[in-house]
Write a protein that holds these residues in place. Sequence first.
Motif, mmCIF file in Angstrom:
data_model
loop_
_atom_site.group_PDB
_atom_site.id
_atom_site.type_symbol
_atom_site.label_atom_id
_atom_site.label_comp_id
_atom_site.label_asym_id
_atom_site.label_seq_id
_atom_site.Cartn_x
_atom_site.Cartn_y
_atom_site.Cartn_z
ATOM 1 N N GLU A 22 0.855 -1.175 0.000
ATOM 2 C CA GLU A 22 0.000 0.000 0.000
ATOM 3 C C GLU A 22 0.897 1.233 0.000
ATOM 4 O O GLU A 22 1.861 1.308 0.770
ATOM 5 C CB GLU A 22 -0.923 0.005 1.214
ATOM 6 N N VAL A 23 0.589 2.185 -0.868
ATOM 7 C CA VAL A 23 1.414 3.377 -1.035
ATOM 8 C C VAL A 23 0.564 4.614 -0.786
ATOM 9 O O VAL A 23 -0.496 4.783 -1.392
ATOM 10 C CB VAL A 23 2.020 3.435 -2.452
ATOM 11 N N GLY A 24 1.035 5.473 0.128
ATOM 12 C CA GLY A 24 0.381 6.749 0.377
ATOM 13 C C GLY A 24 1.155 7.858 -0.312
ATOM 14 O O GLY A 24 2.375 7.943 -0.194
ATOM 15 N N LEU A 25 0.460 8.717 -1.069
ATOM 16 C CA LEU A 25 1.101 9.781 -1.848
ATOM 17 C C LEU A 25 0.682 11.139 -1.324
ATOM 18 O O LEU A 25 -0.484 11.366 -0.992
ATOM 19 C CB LEU A 25 0.688 9.653 -3.328
ATOM 20 N N ARG A 26 1.651 12.054 -1.260
ATOM 21 C CA ARG A 26 1.362 13.452 -0.961
ATOM 22 C C ARG A 26 2.348 14.321 -1.749
ATOM 23 O O ARG A 26 3.515 13.963 -1.907
ATOM 24 C CB ARG A 26 1.477 13.740 0.539
ATOM 25 N N HIS A 27 1.873 15.457 -2.262
ATOM 26 C CA HIS A 27 2.759 16.357 -3.007
ATOM 27 C C HIS A 27 2.157 17.748 -3.028
ATOM 28 O O HIS A 27 0.970 17.922 -3.311
ATOM 29 C CB HIS A 27 2.964 15.865 -4.446
#
Length: 277
Positions: free
Chosen positions: A68-73
């Motif tokens: 599971e990958v959490g992305l923020r940018h």
Amino acid sequence: ASDAAADLRLGTNRGGLFIAAKVDRAKISDTSPESRFHPLDLTGVAGLQADAWTGALELASGGYPVAEVGLRHNGVTGSGGVSIDTGTLAFTAEGLQPAALSPLAEVIGEPVEGTALFTGAIDWRAEGVDSHGRLDVPRLDFKSPAGAVQGLSGQIDFTSLIPLQTAPDQTLTADVIQALAPLTGSQVTFQLLPDELTLSEGVFEVGGGTIKITPMSIPLDQTKSWRGELVIEAVQLSEFVEATPFADRVDLDAVVSGRLPFVIGPEGITFIQGKLT
């Protein structure tokens, strides 16, 4: 990413206009010259609002969930990151195998059975990229160039994922290595660097004695040679003879100690001026 398909949705809320995407499918590939992972399937959701990207994504390999990958940018500052959590990966002869995830794992002979889990993060900003992670191995059984390995376990802390590098003094242990004679109580202490593996200690119990590996540096480039030395302490050779085709014609009772310097390269292993007494 390639072969992607997503459903887009636009709307407004208290934060203003937002764009949301449900990713039905995408293929993630490594573009580095030496691939670190095999292509993975990606699904999940991502959204953009007020220059801020967020996402909750799932990676899979051959239908098996991988992470599971959490992305923020932040589009204004250019900073962001991803968190990675595999949960407990179960490796079975009929199911998921490490070599299906990364070419780096192809040195591990199949079938691999056992469990492992990884957590990590990659963070970026204008100044550069930071990354770290931890690999936990409760137990793995597999085939190695030295023989079948049973009960490999340990914890490895990575100080960098790009490039891959560990903290000093990482330790792995194994219950049994089925080499020419069974090796028990096996333990190695090491550090992985971008271009080499430094081994600070290796201890194996065999034939009532011990075999130790002196500190050495092993280049990751398999075309290069490297040197090492085995320190033998009170090892009974009869167990080694019993494992040879001569066991039915030869009996040997000898407890030996000594040092065996060696060189390993593309041509194999060569012992140089070794001495046992």
